[in-house]
Design a protein around this motif. Structure first.
Motif, PDB file in Angstrom:
ATOM      1  N   GLU A 126     -55.394 -17.188  33.768  1.00 29.55           N
ATOM      2  CA  GLU A 126     -56.623 -16.959  33.000  1.00 29.55           C
ATOM      3  C   GLU A 126     -56.361 -17.144  31.506  1.00 29.55           C
ATOM      4  O   GLU A 126     -57.167 -17.760  30.792  1.00 29.55           O
ATOM      5  CB  GLU A 126     -57.157 -15.556  33.264  1.00 29.55           C
ATOM      6  CG  GLU A 126     -57.766 -15.350  34.636  1.00 29.55           C
ATOM      7  CD  GLU A 126     -58.312 -13.935  34.790  1.00 29.55           C
ATOM      8  OE1 GLU A 126     -59.027 -13.478  33.886  1.00 29.55           O
ATOM      9  OE2 GLU A 126     -58.009 -13.290  35.801  1.00 29.55           O
ATOM     10  N   LEU A 127     -55.266 -16.600  31.021  1.00 29.42           N
ATOM     11  CA  LEU A 127     -54.932 -16.713  29.602  1.00 29.42           C
ATOM     12  C   LEU A 127     -54.617 -18.162  29.233  1.00 29.42           C
ATOM     13  O   LEU A 127     -55.103 -18.676  28.215  1.00 29.42           O
ATOM     14  CB  LEU A 127     -53.734 -15.816  29.279  1.00 29.42           C
ATOM     15  CG  LEU A 127     -53.926 -14.317  29.503  1.00 29.42           C
ATOM     16  CD1 LEU A 127     -52.623 -13.573  29.254  1.00 29.42           C
ATOM     17  CD2 LEU A 127     -55.024 -13.760  28.611  1.00 29.42           C
ATOM     18  N   LEU A 128     -53.813 -18.814  30.043  1.00 28.17           N
ATOM     19  CA  LEU A 128     -53.425 -20.199  29.761  1.00 28.17           C
ATOM     20  C   LEU A 128     -54.617 -21.139  29.797  1.00 28.17           C
ATOM     21  O   LEU A 128     -54.626 -22.166  29.112  1.00 28.17           O
ATOM     22  CB  LEU A 128     -52.365 -20.653  30.770  1.00 28.17           C
ATOM     23  CG  LEU A 128     -50.996 -19.986  30.615  1.00 28.17           C
ATOM     24  CD1 LEU A 128     -50.115 -20.293  31.819  1.00 28.17           C
ATOM     25  CD2 LEU A 128     -50.303 -20.452  29.333  1.00 28.17           C
ATOM     26  N   SER A 129     -55.633 -20.794  30.569  1.00 34.79           N
ATOM     27  CA  SER A 129     -56.812 -21.650  30.680  1.00 34.79           C
ATOM     28  C   SER A 129     -57.644 -21.669  29.403  1.00 34.79           C
ATOM     29  O   SER A 129     -58.553 -22.487  29.267  1.00 34.79           O
ATOM     30  CB  SER A 129     -57.687 -21.203  31.851  1.00 34.79           C
ATOM     31  OG  SER A 129     -57.019 -21.415  33.082  1.00 34.79           O
ATOM     32  N   GLU A 130     -57.349 -20.788  28.454  1.00 37.27           N
ATOM     33  CA  GLU A 130     -58.043 -20.775  27.173  1.00 37.27           C
ATOM     34  C   GLU A 130     -57.304 -21.570  26.105  1.00 37.27           C
ATOM     35  O   GLU A 130     -57.769 -21.658  24.964  1.00 37.27           O
ATOM     36  CB  GLU A 130     -58.225 -19.332  26.683  1.00 37.27           C
ATOM     37  CG  GLU A 130     -58.985 -18.432  27.639  1.00 37.27           C
ATOM     38  CD  GLU A 130     -60.438 -18.842  27.814  1.00 37.27           C
ATOM     39  OE1 GLU A 130     -60.930 -19.672  27.018  1.00 37.27           O
ATOM     40  OE2 GLU A 130     -61.081 -18.347  28.761  1.00 37.27           O
ATOM     41  N   LEU A 131     -56.158 -22.155  26.464  1.00 32.55           N
ATOM     42  CA  LEU A 131     -55.298 -22.808  25.484  1.00 32.55           C
ATOM     43  C   LEU A 131     -55.075 -24.274  25.844  1.00 32.55           C
ATOM     44  O   LEU A 131     -55.515 -24.752  26.887  1.00 32.55           O
ATOM     45  CB  LEU A 131     -53.941 -22.077  25.424  1.00 32.55           C
ATOM     46  CG  LEU A 131     -53.998 -20.606  24.974  1.00 32.55           C
ATOM     47  CD1 LEU A 131     -52.670 -19.929  25.267  1.00 32.55           C
ATOM     48  CD2 LEU A 131     -54.347 -20.503  23.487  1.00 32.55           C
ATOM     49  N   ASP A 132     -54.398 -24.976  24.959  1.00 31.94           N
ATOM     50  CA  ASP A 132     -54.011 -26.353  25.245  1.00 31.94           C
ATOM     51  C   ASP A 132     -53.138 -26.384  26.496  1.00 31.94           C
ATOM     52  O   ASP A 132     -52.312 -25.497  26.716  1.00 31.94           O
ATOM     53  CB  ASP A 132     -53.239 -26.921  24.045  1.00 31.94           C
ATOM     54  CG  ASP A 132     -52.982 -28.402  24.174  1.00 31.94           C
ATOM     55  OD1 ASP A 132     -52.049 -28.775  24.929  1.00 31.94           O
ATOM     56  OD2 ASP A 132     -53.690 -29.188  23.533  1.00 31.94           O
ATOM     57  N   ALA A 133     -53.305 -27.426  27.321  1.00 31.13           N
ATOM     58  CA  ALA A 133     -52.570 -27.516  28.585  1.00 31.13           C
ATOM     59  C   ALA A 133     -51.067 -27.589  28.382  1.00 31.13           C
ATOM     60  O   ALA A 133     -50.298 -27.328  29.314  1.00 31.13           O
ATOM     61  CB  ALA A 133     -53.046 -28.733  29.378  1.00 31.13           C
ATOM     62  N   ALA A 134     -50.613 -27.926  27.177  1.00 29.23           N
ATOM     63  CA  ALA A 134     -49.177 -27.966  26.908  1.00 29.23           C
ATOM     64  C   ALA A 134     -48.551 -26.589  27.104  1.00 29.23           C
ATOM     65  O   ALA A 134     -47.377 -26.490  27.508  1.00 29.23           O
ATOM     66  CB  ALA A 134     -48.921 -28.464  25.491  1.00 29.23           C
ATOM     67  N   ALA A 135     -49.305 -25.523  26.841  1.00 27.56           N
ATOM     68  CA  ALA A 135     -48.788 -24.169  27.034  1.00 27.56           C
ATOM     69  C   ALA A 135     -48.531 -23.894  28.509  1.00 27.56           C
ATOM     70  O   ALA A 135     -47.542 -23.251  28.884  1.00 27.56           O
ATOM     71  CB  ALA A 135     -49.777 -23.150  26.458  1.00 27.56           C
ATOM     72  N   PHE A 136     -49.427 -24.367  29.360  1.00 27.50           N
ATOM     73  CA  PHE A 136     -49.242 -24.232  30.811  1.00 27.50           C
ATOM     74  C   PHE A 136     -48.001 -24.999  31.260  1.00 27.50           C
ATOM     75  O   PHE A 136     -47.194 -24.476  32.038  1.00 27.50           O
ATOM     76  CB  PHE A 136     -50.475 -24.759  31.531  1.00 27.50           C
ATOM     77  CG  PHE A 136     -50.299 -24.967  33.010  1.00 27.50           C
ATOM     78  CD1 PHE A 136     -50.307 -23.897  33.882  1.00 27.50           C
ATOM     79  CD2 PHE A 136     -50.123 -26.240  33.525  1.00 27.50           C
ATOM     80  CE1 PHE A 136     -50.137 -24.085  35.250  1.00 27.50           C
ATOM     81  CE2 PHE A 136     -49.956 -26.447  34.889  1.00 27.50           C
ATOM     82  CZ  PHE A 136     -49.962 -25.363  35.751  1.00 27.50           C
ATOM     83  N   ALA A 137     -47.844 -26.223  30.790  1.00 23.98           N
ATOM     84  CA  ALA A 137     -46.696 -27.038  31.188  1.00 23.98           C
ATOM     85  C   ALA A 137     -45.382 -26.373  30.785  1.00 23.98           C
ATOM     86  O   ALA A 137     -44.414 -26.377  31.556  1.00 23.98           O
ATOM     87  CB  ALA A 137     -46.806 -28.429  30.566  1.00 23.98           C
ATOM     88  N   ARG A 138     -45.333 -25.785  29.588  1.00 24.89           N
ATOM     89  CA  ARG A 138     -44.102 -25.118  29.151  1.00 24.89           C
ATOM     90  C   ARG A 138     -43.811 -23.892  30.012  1.00 24.89           C
ATOM     91  O   ARG A 138     -42.651 -23.631  30.372  1.00 24.89           O
ATOM     92  CB  ARG A 138     -44.209 -24.715  27.682  1.00 24.89           C
ATOM     93  CG  ARG A 138     -44.006 -25.860  26.700  1.00 24.89           C
ATOM     94  CD  ARG A 138     -43.804 -25.345  25.289  1.00 24.89           C
ATOM     95  NE  ARG A 138     -44.948 -24.569  24.829  1.00 24.89           N
ATOM     96  CZ  ARG A 138     -46.020 -25.101  24.245  1.00 24.89           C
ATOM     97  NH1 ARG A 138     -46.086 -26.406  24.050  1.00 24.89           N
ATOM     98  NH2 ARG A 138     -47.015 -24.339  23.853  1.00 24.89           N
ATOM     99  N   ALA A 139     -44.857 -23.124  30.333  1.00 25.37           N
ATOM    100  CA  ALA A 139     -44.649 -21.939  31.164  1.00 25.37           C
ATOM    101  C   ALA A 139     -44.085 -22.320  32.528  1.00 25.37           C
ATOM    102  O   ALA A 139     -43.139 -21.703  33.027  1.00 25.37           O
ATOM    103  CB  ALA A 139     -45.964 -21.178  31.314  1.00 25.37           C
ATOM    104  N   VAL A 140     -44.653 -23.365  33.137  1.00 20.60           N
ATOM    105  CA  VAL A 140     -44.214 -23.784  34.469  1.00 20.60           C
ATOM    106  C   VAL A 140     -42.794 -24.350  34.427  1.00 20.60           C
ATOM    107  O   VAL A 140     -41.961 -24.021  35.281  1.00 20.60           O
ATOM    108  CB  VAL A 140     -45.192 -24.830  35.036  1.00 20.60           C
ATOM    109  CG1 VAL A 140     -44.644 -25.437  36.329  1.00 20.60           C
ATOM    110  CG2 VAL A 140     -46.553 -24.209  35.297  1.00 20.60           C
ATOM    111  N   ARG A 141     -42.518 -25.200  33.449  1.00 15.42           N
ATOM    112  CA  ARG A 141     -41.234 -25.908  33.415  1.00 15.42           C
ATOM    113  C   ARG A 141     -40.100 -25.100  32.811  1.00 15.42           C
ATOM    114  O   ARG A 141     -38.926 -25.358  33.114  1.00 15.42           O
ATOM    115  CB  ARG A 141     -41.398 -27.211  32.631  1.00 15.42           C
ATOM    116  CG  ARG A 141     -42.269 -28.245  33.331  1.00 15.42           C
ATOM    117  CD  ARG A 141     -42.589 -29.388  32.416  1.00 15.42           C
ATOM    118  NE  ARG A 141     -43.336 -30.443  33.114  1.00 15.42           N
ATOM    119  CZ  ARG A 141     -44.100 -31.342  32.504  1.00 15.42           C
ATOM    120  NH1 ARG A 141     -44.209 -31.334  31.179  1.00 15.42           N
ATOM    121  NH2 ARG A 141     -44.751 -32.255  33.210  1.00 15.42           N
TER     122      ARG A 141
END
Length: 299
Positions: free
Chosen positions: A183-198
């Motif tokens: 939910e939090l990551l969905s409010e930000l640039d997708a690069a933040a999601f990619a860093r969290a996953v990787r």
């Protein structure tokens, strides 16, 4: 053949055209399918060429975009020959519907976001309703940043990294549920999601309740090769009924309906189909993920 595509809303169509001497040729259909081929003979080659330019202009006015050139000897489905694929330019960036509202990430808004994230970090071990309230406040603060990449702000980056690390925390009271993190990551640039996953979620403890879901997110991110699509597809797959503010079933269905044609178009550009992609997703024994996959297939 010249290839044009139209991806908008629930539409994902292609249209291809060429001239063979005095014959005007078109191949058209839904992206990912073989499509239909039609030919029309003209008195002269010049007349056929004029028809091609006329129809191309019409398609451009309708919103089609030229994406690649397919070989003249392509089969009825319009699949380009290998040589043409190598020479074709990379496909344009998908024109996905907006995920976040535009806004200016002022210094005051950044500080407010850091404060909200700190308050959420302090909510560890509290009742679910208190955690949910803190998440909602943090989401509102992040949404005001207009899709900012937190890596551009040291304080915001540190606050987000600390929260994302709690997804794989060894102690249950310290853990942040994965659905809340998404939910939090969905409010930000997708690069933040990619860093969290990787990076942050790269090697979760085997006993972590989110281990299989995190592996699923990592596989989809790598297979799709696009952080924005990886975030949107991943959020739909790991969503839980009645957990968090993103999981209302009607809302989930609308999100999938809006995303699926864009995902289908993205897959088609590398010769894959949406049906095959969904069939290959491994739910990892998670019945909730398996249910989401089944709903995607049935839609």
């Amino acid at each position: 053949m010249r290839r044009f595509e139209f991806v908008q809303g629930t539409s994902a169509k292609f249209w291809m055209t060429d001239v063979d001497d005095r014959t005007f040729i078109v191949v058209y259909g839904r992206i990912g399918t073989a499509g239909q081929r039609k030919e029309k003979a003209f008195p002269t080659a010049e007349a056929a060429a004029r028809e091609l330019e006329k129809k191309v202009a019409e398609k451009l006015r309708e919103g089609y975009q030229e994406v690649a050139a397919a070989a003249s000897g392509a089969p009825a489905g319009g699949a380009p020959a290998a040589a043409a694929e190598e020479a074709a330019p990379p496909p344009p960036k998908l024109d996905l519907p907006p995920r976040v509202r535009p806004g200016e990430a002022t210094e005051a808004k950044r500080k407010a976001a850091v404060h909200a994230l700190s308050a959420l970090a302090a909510a560890r071990g509290r009742r679910s309703w208190a955690l949910g309230r803190a998440v909602r406040r943090a989401r509102r603060a992040l949404s005001a940043l207009g899709g900012l990449d937190p890596a551009t702000d040291a304080a915001l980056s540190a606050a987000m990294d600390a929260l994302m690390a709690r997804v794989v925390a060894p102690s249950a009271p310290d853990r942040l549920p994965l659905v809340r993190a998404i939910e939090l990551l969905s409010e930000l640039d997708a690069a933040a999601f990619a860093r969290a996953v990787r990076e942050t979620w790269k090697a979760p403890p085997a006993a972590s309740p989110a281990a299989s879901a995190l592996a699923l997110l990592r596989r989809q991110l790598e297979e799709l090769g696009d952080p924005e699509l990886g975030l949107r597809v991943g959020a739909l797959l790991v969503d839980r009924p009645h957990h968090g503010s993103m999981s209302a079933e009607a809302g989930w269905a609308l999100r999938w309906k809006a995303l699926s044609p864009h995902l289908e178009a993205h897959l088609a550009r590398s010769g894959r189909s949406l049906k095959d992609y969904l069939a290959r997703i491994d739910a990892g024994g998670d019945p909730h993920v398996a249910q989401r996959i089944a709903r995607m297939c049935a839609a």
